[in-house]
Every structure is written in C-alpha cells, then in structure tokens.
Write an enzyme that holds these catalytic residues in place. Structure first.
Site, PDB file in Angstrom:
ATOM      1  N   ASP A 157     -44.341 -31.175  -2.234  1.00 30.06           N
ATOM      2  CA  ASP A 157     -45.301 -30.697  -1.243  1.00 30.06           C
ATOM      3  C   ASP A 157     -46.765 -30.832  -1.664  1.00 30.06           C
ATOM      4  O   ASP A 157     -47.650 -30.470  -0.906  1.00 30.06           O
ATOM      5  CB  ASP A 157     -44.996 -29.224  -0.914  1.00 30.06           C
ATOM      6  CG  ASP A 157     -45.686 -28.741   0.353  1.00 30.06           C
ATOM      7  OD1 ASP A 157     -45.886 -29.565   1.251  1.00 30.06           O
ATOM      8  OD2 ASP A 157     -46.025 -27.553   0.423  1.00 30.06           O
ATOM      9  N   CYS A 212     -32.698 -33.143  19.184  1.00 31.66           N
ATOM     10  CA  CYS A 212     -33.407 -32.108  19.943  1.00 31.66           C
ATOM     11  C   CYS A 212     -33.131 -32.244  21.439  1.00 31.66           C
ATOM     12  O   CYS A 212     -33.106 -31.251  22.162  1.00 31.66           O
ATOM     13  CB  CYS A 212     -34.920 -32.191  19.696  1.00 31.66           C
ATOM     14  SG  CYS A 212     -35.430 -31.598  18.064  1.00 31.66           S
ATOM     15  N   CYS A 215     -34.341 -29.965  24.610  1.00 30.69           N
ATOM     16  CA  CYS A 215     -34.707 -28.624  24.156  1.00 30.69           C
ATOM     17  C   CYS A 215     -36.175 -28.582  23.741  1.00 30.69           C
ATOM     18  O   CYS A 215     -36.653 -29.441  23.005  1.00 30.69           O
ATOM     19  CB  CYS A 215     -33.829 -28.203  22.972  1.00 30.69           C
ATOM     20  SG  CYS A 215     -34.266 -26.593  22.272  1.00 30.69           S
ATOM     21  N   CYS A 218     -38.971 -24.395  20.693  1.00 32.28           N
ATOM     22  CA  CYS A 218     -40.036 -24.155  19.722  1.00 32.28           C
ATOM     23  C   CYS A 218     -41.410 -24.332  20.355  1.00 32.28           C
ATOM     24  O   CYS A 218     -42.341 -23.555  20.084  1.00 32.28           O
ATOM     25  CB  CYS A 218     -39.873 -25.075  18.513  1.00 32.28           C
ATOM     26  SG  CYS A 218     -39.846 -26.843  18.907  1.00 32.28           S
ATOM     27  N   CYS A 222     -44.132 -21.085  20.577  1.00 30.18           N
ATOM     28  CA  CYS A 222     -45.317 -21.050  19.709  1.00 30.18           C
ATOM     29  C   CYS A 222     -46.425 -20.251  20.403  1.00 30.18           C
ATOM     30  O   CYS A 222     -46.945 -20.675  21.446  1.00 30.18           O
ATOM     31  CB  CYS A 222     -45.801 -22.457  19.389  1.00 30.18           C
ATOM     32  SG  CYS A 222     -47.273 -22.488  18.338  1.00 30.18           S
ATOM     33  N   CYS A 243     -52.144 -23.500  14.350  1.00 25.62           N
ATOM     34  CA  CYS A 243     -50.881 -23.053  13.757  1.00 25.62           C
ATOM     35  C   CYS A 243     -51.111 -21.790  12.931  1.00 25.62           C
ATOM     36  O   CYS A 243     -52.032 -21.723  12.105  1.00 25.62           O
ATOM     37  CB  CYS A 243     -50.303 -24.162  12.881  1.00 25.62           C
ATOM     38  SG  CYS A 243     -48.807 -23.690  11.979  1.00 25.62           S
ATOM     39  N   CYS A 270     -45.580 -18.575   9.206  1.00 25.54           N
ATOM     40  CA  CYS A 270     -44.969 -18.252  10.496  1.00 25.54           C
ATOM     41  C   CYS A 270     -43.647 -18.995  10.618  1.00 25.54           C
ATOM     42  O   CYS A 270     -43.584 -20.190  10.358  1.00 25.54           O
ATOM     43  CB  CYS A 270     -45.895 -18.657  11.636  1.00 25.54           C
ATOM     44  SG  CYS A 270     -45.220 -18.335  13.281  1.00 25.54           S
ATOM     45  N   CYS A 273     -41.174 -21.034  15.150  1.00 26.19           N
ATOM     46  CA  CYS A 273     -40.575 -22.278  15.658  1.00 26.19           C
ATOM     47  C   CYS A 273     -39.239 -22.577  14.997  1.00 26.19           C
ATOM     48  O   CYS A 273     -38.449 -23.376  15.517  1.00 26.19           O
ATOM     49  CB  CYS A 273     -41.540 -23.449  15.481  1.00 26.19           C
ATOM     50  SG  CYS A 273     -41.893 -23.885  13.768  1.00 26.19           S
ATOM     51  N   CYS A 277     -35.063 -22.037  16.979  1.00 21.72           N
ATOM     52  CA  CYS A 277     -34.381 -23.336  16.993  1.00 21.72           C
ATOM     53  C   CYS A 277     -32.867 -23.150  16.988  1.00 21.72           C
ATOM     54  O   CYS A 277     -32.322 -22.479  16.098  1.00 21.72           O
ATOM     55  CB  CYS A 277     -34.805 -24.159  15.780  1.00 21.72           C
ATOM     56  SG  CYS A 277     -33.982 -25.773  15.675  1.00 21.72           S
TER      57      CYS A 277
END
Length: 428
Positions: A157, A212, A215, A218, A222, A243, A270, A273, A277
C-alpha cells in the site's frame, strides 16, 4: 509471453510458482496469484483521474516520477500478489463485556456517543504485518534459488505500484463499484501486498468477470457521494475528496462544512461501501485468522502492559470507542494508543478534529465540556471544528463557550468558524 498462456513458461518456473504459492499459504495468506509485470492497462484513466483533481491533497499520487513508476514498473518480470483477510467480526464495543453476538452492519454507527474506526485499523498496523510475511516469503524464495534477489521489492500500500490492478491480473478478483477488489468467495475485507521480482514465474489467468452486475448498493449508500459509478469504459470512479476515509485520514486541513454532518460518527476511515456489499455477507466472509488484526486482543494486550507499568486508567478501545474518551486523550496517551497502529496516520490533531465532528453530529449536551476544552487546543483545526460541534449542539452553555473563546482567537480560520457558530459573519 502471453499473459494468459502459462504453457510457454519453463517447467522449472511452473514448479517454483506452485511451491511459492504453497509457501505463501503456509505464511497465512488466504489468496495468492502471479502476474507478469508490464505497463498498466489503465494509464489513460489514472492520468485523467489525477487531472480532474480526484486525488485531493494526496500529492504523492500525482508526482510525475511516481506516476511513471506506477504505470510502467521497470526492471521486474513477475509480481506475486497476496491477500490477507482482516475481518474482525461484529461491531460490539470492546469495553462492553456484556455484549455478545453479531450486529447488523447497518447498525454499526447507531450509537452516536461512540466513534467508528474502520475495521482494518483496529488491530496492528497492516503494513508491518503483511510486509513481514512478504519478506519471509522472499527469504524462502532466495533459499530455493540458492541466491539473493537484490532487485526484489515488497510493497504493502505504500510503493509506486497499482496493487489492485496487479491483483486483478493475478486472478484475485474484480473491481467493484466501490473501487475495491472483490473476490467471489472472500468478499473485500482483505489487504493486498505484492512482491515484485526479476525472475520468471508462471502467471495466472486474469480475473475477467464483473460480478457486480446491476447492483449499486455501495454507490447509493455512500453518504457523501464519493462513488460516481462506472465511466464509459466500465471503470469504477471515486472522488477521493468526498470520501470519508480520505477526509478523516489523508486530508490535513478543515473538513468542508457541507460534508461534516454526513460523516456521522466515523472518526477514522469508513466501511459503509463494504458493509452494504452483498459479497461481504456472512455467506462469503469469514473471521480473520490473523491475531494481529483482532482489535479486542490488542486492547487486552495494552491493558496488561499498562497494569504491569502501574499506569493509572485505561485507554479507549478501537471497536466503537467512547467519543468523549477519545477527545480527552492527552498527546502522550494518544502516542501510546496509536503505537503500532494504522490510526497513527491521522495524527493527534487530525483525530481530535474528526472526533469533534462526530461529537457535533451526536449533538448531546454531555459533549460540551470536552468541546469547550478543545476550544483552547494548540491546533487551530481542532479549535475550529470544536466550535462547529458546539454550534450543532446549540445549548446555552455550548454557545457561551464559543462566545468566550472567540475574543481570544488569533487564527483567522478558527475565528471564522467561531463567528459562524455564533451566527455572525464579522466582529469588530
């Protein structure tokens, strides 16, 4: 070599890849895949996203040298991509021993007196946990080869790589509408790590399907409208500047006033989302097997250390901690509380800013004393958000605290917030 034709890979590379994957699983990784390293398939999208300013103040994402390295890594032939589940289970407060059993994810933020910390940050810092395992995998690989791999790089990351794209190409999942990588049997509550190598391995077939469908749970859920659906090419788009994760972690300045009330009591990151799911239902998602990601165990460990050290009092937990307790923390307590934790990323002032917003959204008179004290904080960003929170509470003592503070305020931004809280635009 074709990215999907593993038959062209020599037998010894095929065997090494099989053994490498087995070792990765022995180290605790639930998913592991391999892909070749080549220029990104999404260069145009990434550059347009940056050009539109969707990255906000995260300048490191837009720095040209870093962009070039992300989009076209050089010197590597293969990438081993791993995933480690971090889902800690229900959202019962860590300091409530009477609580038991699961909680509906939609009720996670129901108690406004408590702060919601994203699940990934409740245990030990995932960067350290995953990187340690990746380096152990590299050591094993070097032992198998009988030589060092000085070019190898382990990223979690923080490096200039597009890890979700590498993961998709390594067969680990698809990009959901929430921009998360989703696995059809694991959901999205997992961390990704990558090991870039200058040796040939057998690549996996990229994950091509998008499960997905129609759908958009999410996107609809949000609260700040950060998820913008898919573009004309089918790529999911996020405006990071809206966000809640960005606002509470990466953003260092004042949170836009129009977004504060939408953040409810989420003080670090957060999960909304992910909570909504369908792929993260109990049918697919299992509890993490990694003890370092157990927030409750971490709190028990911290308490044992404080007892041995003879330190008075307890620190808040990381699973639905009391907002008032969070706001009362001294710098020294915050330093101890965040040691070895990803929460440290927000900084002391950043966390108190977030907590002030959450207290304002709670709106209870119980919060007035800690917010009034925060009006004397050393950091203007804390003072300004405390003033906003007191405005939301609106009781006589809340407004009086702001009225007393504004006469002493020297910072222009904090003073403006206080005047706004008092219903004034200017003051002589």
């Amino acid at each position: 070599m074709s990215k999907t034709d593993v038959q062209t890979v020599p037998d010894d590379a095929q065997l090494l890849t099989t053994e490498l994957k087995a070792q990765a699983r022995r180290l605790g990784f639930e998913l592991v895949g391999v892909t070749d390293v080549r220029p990104s398939d999404h260069s145009a999208f990434y550059r347009s996203w940056i050009a539109a300013g969707r990255h906000g103040t995260m300048a490191y994402l837009a720095r040209e040298d870093a962009v070039a390295r992300r989009l076209a890594p050089e010197g590597f032939r293969s990438a081993v991509v791993v995933a480690l589940n971090y889902y800690p289970g229900d959202d019962r407060p860590a300091d409530d021993p009477a609580s038991a059993g699961p909680v509906n994810p939609s009720d996670a933020a129901a108690d406004g007196s408590r702060g919601v910390i994203a699940r990934y940050a409740r245990g030990r810092d995932y960067h350290k946990v995953l990187k340690k395992k990746l380096l152990a995998l590299l050591t094993w690989l070097e032992g198998e080869l009988g030589r060092e791999l000085p070019m190898a790089r382990a990223y979690v990351d923080t490096g200039p790589v597009l890890e979700r794209e590498l993961a998709q190409r390594a067969g680990l999942g698809w990009f959901g509408h929430n921009t998360m990588l989703i696995h059809p049997r694991k959901g999205s509550y997992f961390f990704l790590g990558s090991l870039l190598l200058d040796i040939e391995l057998a690549p996996d077939t990229p994950f091509g399907a998008d499960h997905c469908g129609t759908c958009s749970a999410c996107v609809s859920a949000c609260p700040t409208g950060a998820l913008l659906g898919r573009d004309a090419n089918g790529a999911p788009v996020m405006d990071a500047t809206r966000c809640i994760s960005y606002l509470t972690i990466e953003h260092r300045g004042p949170i836009p006033r129009e977004l504060r009330s939408l953040m409810t009591n989420r003080v670090f990151g957060c999960d909304i989302c992910q909570e909504v799911c369908p792929w993260n239902s109990s049918k697919f998602v299992a509890l993490t097997r990694e003890p370092d990601f157990d927030g409750r165990e971490r709190e028990r460990e911290r308490l044992r250390k404080r007892e041995r050290a003879g330190t008075a009092g307890e620190l808040p937990g990381t699973t639905l901690p009391s907002l008032i307790s969070l706001m009362r923390m001294t710098y020294e307590e915050w330093d101890e509380w965040t040691r070895g934790s990803a929460i440290r990323r927000a900084g002391y002032a950043g966390l108190k800013r977030n907590v002030a917003v959450a207290l304002g959204n709670w709106g209870a008179g119980e919060a007035v004393p800690v917010l009034a004290a925060a009006l004397r904080d050393l950091e203007p960003v804390v003072r300004s958000h405390a003033a906003w929170a007191l405005e939301q509470i609106g009781t006589a003592d809340a407004i009086e605290a702001v009225r007393d503070a504004v006469t002493l305020e020297c910072d222009a931004g904090a003073r403006a917030e206080m005047l706004e809280a008092l219903g004034l635009r200017s003051m002589g």
